[in-house]
Motif scaffolding. Structure first.
Motif, PDB file in Angstrom:
ATOM      1  N   VAL A  51     -15.734  -3.186  -7.895  1.00  0.00           N
ATOM      2  CA  VAL A  51     -16.262  -3.204  -9.258  1.00  0.00           C
ATOM      3  C   VAL A  51     -16.209  -1.793  -9.812  1.00  0.00           C
ATOM      4  O   VAL A  51     -16.838  -0.877  -9.259  1.00  0.00           O
ATOM      5  CB  VAL A  51     -17.724  -3.722  -9.303  1.00  0.00           C
ATOM      6  N   ASP A  52     -15.452  -1.592 -10.894  1.00  0.00           N
ATOM      7  CA  ASP A  52     -15.421  -0.303 -11.596  1.00  0.00           C
ATOM      8  C   ASP A  52     -15.177   0.876 -10.657  1.00  0.00           C
ATOM      9  O   ASP A  52     -15.841   1.911 -10.734  1.00  0.00           O
ATOM     10  CB  ASP A  52     -16.724  -0.079 -12.364  1.00  0.00           C
ATOM     11  N   GLY A  53     -14.213   0.733  -9.748  1.00  0.00           N
ATOM     12  CA  GLY A  53     -13.869   1.832  -8.864  1.00  0.00           C
ATOM     13  C   GLY A  53     -14.781   1.997  -7.664  1.00  0.00           C
ATOM     14  O   GLY A  53     -14.593   2.910  -6.867  1.00  0.00           O
ATOM     15  N   ARG A  54     -15.786   1.109  -7.530  1.00  0.00           N
ATOM     16  CA  ARG A  54     -16.675   1.133  -6.377  1.00  0.00           C
ATOM     17  C   ARG A  54     -16.443  -0.133  -5.557  1.00  0.00           C
ATOM     18  O   ARG A  54     -15.968  -1.143  -6.055  1.00  0.00           O
ATOM     19  CB  ARG A  54     -18.147   1.177  -6.796  1.00  0.00           C
ATOM     20  N   ASP A 183     -17.559  11.843  14.099  1.00  0.00           N
ATOM     21  CA  ASP A 183     -16.324  11.754  13.312  1.00  0.00           C
ATOM     22  C   ASP A 183     -16.418  12.383  11.929  1.00  0.00           C
ATOM     23  O   ASP A 183     -15.392  12.711  11.336  1.00  0.00           O
ATOM     24  CB  ASP A 183     -15.925  10.283  13.139  1.00  0.00           C
ATOM     25  N   ASP A 184     -17.639  12.467  11.364  1.00  0.00           N
ATOM     26  CA  ASP A 184     -17.819  12.946   9.982  1.00  0.00           C
ATOM     27  C   ASP A 184     -17.042  12.080   8.987  1.00  0.00           C
ATOM     28  O   ASP A 184     -16.531  12.567   7.979  1.00  0.00           O
ATOM     29  CB  ASP A 184     -17.372  14.409   9.831  1.00  0.00           C
ATOM     30  N   SER A 185     -16.976  10.771   9.241  1.00  0.00           N
ATOM     31  CA  SER A 185     -16.113   9.888   8.454  1.00  0.00           C
ATOM     32  C   SER A 185     -16.787   9.273   7.237  1.00  0.00           C
ATOM     33  O   SER A 185     -16.133   8.563   6.463  1.00  0.00           O
ATOM     34  CB  SER A 185     -15.579   8.768   9.346  1.00  0.00           C
ATOM     35  N   SER A 186     -18.073   9.523   7.050  1.00  0.00           N
ATOM     36  CA  SER A 186     -18.768   9.051   5.848  1.00  0.00           C
ATOM     37  C   SER A 186     -19.943   9.974   5.579  1.00  0.00           C
ATOM     38  O   SER A 186     -20.405  10.704   6.456  1.00  0.00           O
ATOM     39  CB  SER A 186     -19.262   7.609   6.009  1.00  0.00           C
ATOM     40  N   ALA A 187     -20.419   9.944   4.337  1.00  0.00           N
ATOM     41  CA  ALA A 187     -21.652  10.640   3.966  1.00  0.00           C
ATOM     42  C   ALA A 187     -22.427   9.693   3.082  1.00  0.00           C
ATOM     43  O   ALA A 187     -21.845   9.026   2.208  1.00  0.00           O
ATOM     44  CB  ALA A 187     -21.357  11.946   3.248  1.00  0.00           C
ATOM     45  N   GLU A 188     -23.761   9.598   3.257  1.00  0.00           N
ATOM     46  CA  GLU A 188     -24.500   8.544   2.575  1.00  0.00           C
ATOM     47  C   GLU A 188     -25.927   8.961   2.234  1.00  0.00           C
ATOM     48  O   GLU A 188     -26.519   9.819   2.883  1.00  0.00           O
ATOM     49  CB  GLU A 188     -24.539   7.268   3.424  1.00  0.00           C
ATOM     50  N   VAL A 216     -21.502  12.651  -5.611  1.00  0.00           N
ATOM     51  CA  VAL A 216     -20.812  11.610  -4.859  1.00  0.00           C
ATOM     52  C   VAL A 216     -19.890  10.786  -5.746  1.00  0.00           C
ATOM     53  O   VAL A 216     -18.811  10.353  -5.320  1.00  0.00           O
ATOM     54  CB  VAL A 216     -21.830  10.711  -4.127  1.00  0.00           C
ATOM     55  N   GLY A 217     -20.270  10.579  -7.004  1.00  0.00           N
ATOM     56  CA  GLY A 217     -19.455   9.770  -7.903  1.00  0.00           C
ATOM     57  C   GLY A 217     -18.167  10.418  -8.334  1.00  0.00           C
ATOM     58  O   GLY A 217     -17.312   9.769  -8.955  1.00  0.00           O
ATOM     59  N   SER A 218     -17.988  11.697  -8.013  1.00  0.00           N
ATOM     60  CA  SER A 218     -16.756  12.391  -8.368  1.00  0.00           C
ATOM     61  C   SER A 218     -15.643  12.149  -7.362  1.00  0.00           C
ATOM     62  O   SER A 218     -14.499  12.563  -7.578  1.00  0.00           O
ATOM     63  CB  SER A 218     -17.010  13.895  -8.518  1.00  0.00           C
ATOM     64  N   PRO A 223      -7.885   9.772  -1.249  1.00  0.00           N
ATOM     65  CA  PRO A 223      -8.100   8.762  -0.214  1.00  0.00           C
ATOM     66  C   PRO A 223      -9.517   8.206  -0.173  1.00  0.00           C
ATOM     67  O   PRO A 223      -9.898   7.522   0.778  1.00  0.00           O
ATOM     68  CB  PRO A 223      -7.823   9.553   1.070  1.00  0.00           C
ATOM     69  N   TYR A 224     -10.312   8.478  -1.197  1.00  0.00           N
ATOM     70  CA  TYR A 224     -11.751   8.205  -1.126  1.00  0.00           C
ATOM     71  C   TYR A 224     -12.097   6.793  -1.592  1.00  0.00           C
ATOM     72  O   TYR A 224     -11.418   6.210  -2.434  1.00  0.00           O
ATOM     73  CB  TYR A 224     -12.524   9.210  -1.983  1.00  0.00           C
ATOM     74  N   THR A 225     -13.192   6.276  -1.032  1.00  0.00           N
ATOM     75  CA  THR A 225     -13.810   5.048  -1.521  1.00  0.00           C
ATOM     76  C   THR A 225     -15.305   5.288  -1.663  1.00  0.00           C
ATOM     77  O   THR A 225     -15.947   5.791  -0.739  1.00  0.00           O
ATOM     78  CB  THR A 225     -13.582   3.872  -0.555  1.00  0.00           C
ATOM     79  N   ILE A 226     -15.851   4.955  -2.833  1.00  0.00           N
ATOM     80  CA  ILE A 226     -17.295   5.015  -3.042  1.00  0.00           C
ATOM     81  C   ILE A 226     -17.859   3.647  -2.687  1.00  0.00           C
ATOM     82  O   ILE A 226     -17.514   2.642  -3.298  1.00  0.00           O
ATOM     83  CB  ILE A 226     -17.633   5.400  -4.485  1.00  0.00           C
ATOM     84  N   GLU A 227     -18.719   3.619  -1.682  1.00  0.00           N
ATOM     85  CA  GLU A 227     -19.280   2.378  -1.162  1.00  0.00           C
ATOM     86  C   GLU A 227     -20.697   2.189  -1.716  1.00  0.00           C
ATOM     87  O   GLU A 227     -21.582   2.988  -1.444  1.00  0.00           O
ATOM     88  CB  GLU A 227     -19.339   2.416   0.371  1.00  0.00           C
ATOM     89  N   GLN A 228     -20.887   1.155  -2.504  1.00  0.00           N
ATOM     90  CA  GLN A 228     -22.218   0.792  -2.987  1.00  0.00           C
ATOM     91  C   GLN A 228     -22.765  -0.309  -2.093  1.00  0.00           C
ATOM     92  O   GLN A 228     -22.049  -1.257  -1.761  1.00  0.00           O
ATOM     93  CB  GLN A 228     -22.162   0.307  -4.436  1.00  0.00           C
TER      94      GLN A 228
END
Length: 258
Positions: A51-54, A183-188, A216-218, A223-228
Motif C-alpha cells: 500500500v502506497d510504497g509500504r 545480521d543488522d538486516s532490519s531496524a524497527e 525511516v520513511g525516506s 533495495p529498501y522495503t518499509i514494513e508496516q
C-alpha cells in the motif's frame, strides 16, 4: 546469556527458540509470568500487502514500522509509555514499546524499551533491554505511565552493540554495551504484545524514528522495503498502526482484546 548491567536485574528464565517470542521468566524481585522481546512472528494465514510504497504485515506480536533490504547501524525512536487498563480476569496482558535492530527476518534482536503489564487488576511498569536470544534484562529504574522515552541501539564495531534508553520524564539514562553476532538486516520501532493478550492502552505515539540518521520513511525505492505492522489474532485486528507523518512519526492504537 548477556551479563548483568550495573543497576539491572536479569530475568533468569530460559530463552525461547527462534520463532517463538514469548519468554518464560523465573521469579525475580517482582515475579513476572512473561517478558518482552524476541522475533517478529507473522500471523498464521495472512499475507503481506503493498500500500502506497509500504508493505503491511499482520503479526502475532509486533506493530509499528521496520525497514529492510540492506544492513543498518543505528535505530533511534521516542515514545510514551502509555497508561494501561488492567481488569481482574483478563489473564496475562502486556504492551511493550521499543526500538531495535534485527528480528524481522533474522534470528537475533538487539533492542531496548519499556513495558506495561497487567497482573490481574494491578498495572506493572518497567524498562528493559535484550540481546535475543539471551534473556531480557530488567533495568532497575522507576517507570510510570506517561513517561517519555528515547531509545537508541547502535552497532558500534565488530560484535559490539550499545543500547541506550533515556526516561526523559524521570531523568535517568541506562547505557550498556553487549556483544552478539548479528545480521543488522532490519531496524524497527515496535509496540509489542509479549503476553497472551494485548493490554488496553488507548493510543501510543512514536516520534523521531530514524535509521542511520535518516527518517525511516525516506528509505524508498530499491533495495529498501518499509514494513508496516499490525497485530492480528485470527480474524480480529488487535491494534492499528497509522501512516507515517513527516516520514518518522506514527501511532499505534488499541482496538480489541486478543
Amino acid at each position: 546469556m548477556a551479563g548483568l548491567a550495573l543497576g539491572s536485574l536479569a530475568l533468569a528464565g530460559p530463552a525461547t527458540t527462534a520463532g517463538t517470542t514469548h519468554h518464560a521468566a523465573a521469579p525475580t524481585a517482582k515475579s513476572r509470568a512473561f517478558s518482552p522481546g524476541g522475533l517478529f512472528e507473522p500471523a498464521p494465514g495472512t499475507h503481506p500487502s503493498a500500500v502506497d510504497g509500504r508493505v503491511i504485515n499482520y503479526s502475532n506480536n509486533w506493530s509499528g514500522y521496520a525497514v529492510t533490504g540492506s544492513t543498518f547501524t543505528t535505530a533511534t525512536a521516542s515514545w510514551v509509555q502509555n497508561a494501561i487498563t488492567c481488569t481482574s480476569g483478563d489473564g496475562e496482558t502486556d504492551m511493550s514499546p521499543w526500538v531495535g535492530i534485527d528480528g524481522f527476518s533474522s534470528s537475533t534482536v538487539e533492542q531496548t524499551g519499556s513495558s506495561g503489564d497487567c497482573d490481574g487488576s494491578t498495572p506493572d511498569y518497567y524498562a528493559w533491554y535484550e540481546m535475543y536470544p539471551a534473556n531480557v534484562i530488567i533495568i532497575n529504574k522507576t517507570v510510570k505511565p506517561g513517561d517519555e522515552f528515547t531509545g537508541t541501539v547502535t552497532h558500534t564495531s565488530g560484535t559490539k552493540y550499545t543500547l541506550v534508553l533515556k526516561d526523559l520524564t524521570q531523568g535517568w539514562t541506562n547505557s550498556v554495551t553487549k556483544s552478539l553476532s548479528a545480521d543488522d538486516s532490519s531496524a524497527e520501532a515496535v509496540m509489542e504484545m509479549a503476553a497472551n493478550n494485548l493490554t488496553k492502552f488507548g493510543t501510543d505515539p512514536f516520534t523521531s524514528f530514524t535509521v542511520d540518521g535518516k527518517a525511516v520513511g525516506s528509505y524508498t525505492g530499491s533495495p529498501y522495503t518499509i514494513e508496516q505492522m499490525e497485530i492480528e489474532n485470527g480474524s480480529t485486528l488487535c491494534d492499528s498502526t497509522s501512516s507515517l507523518a513527516n516520514n518518522e512519526n506514527f501511532t499505534t492504537t488499541w482496538l480489541n482484546a486478543c
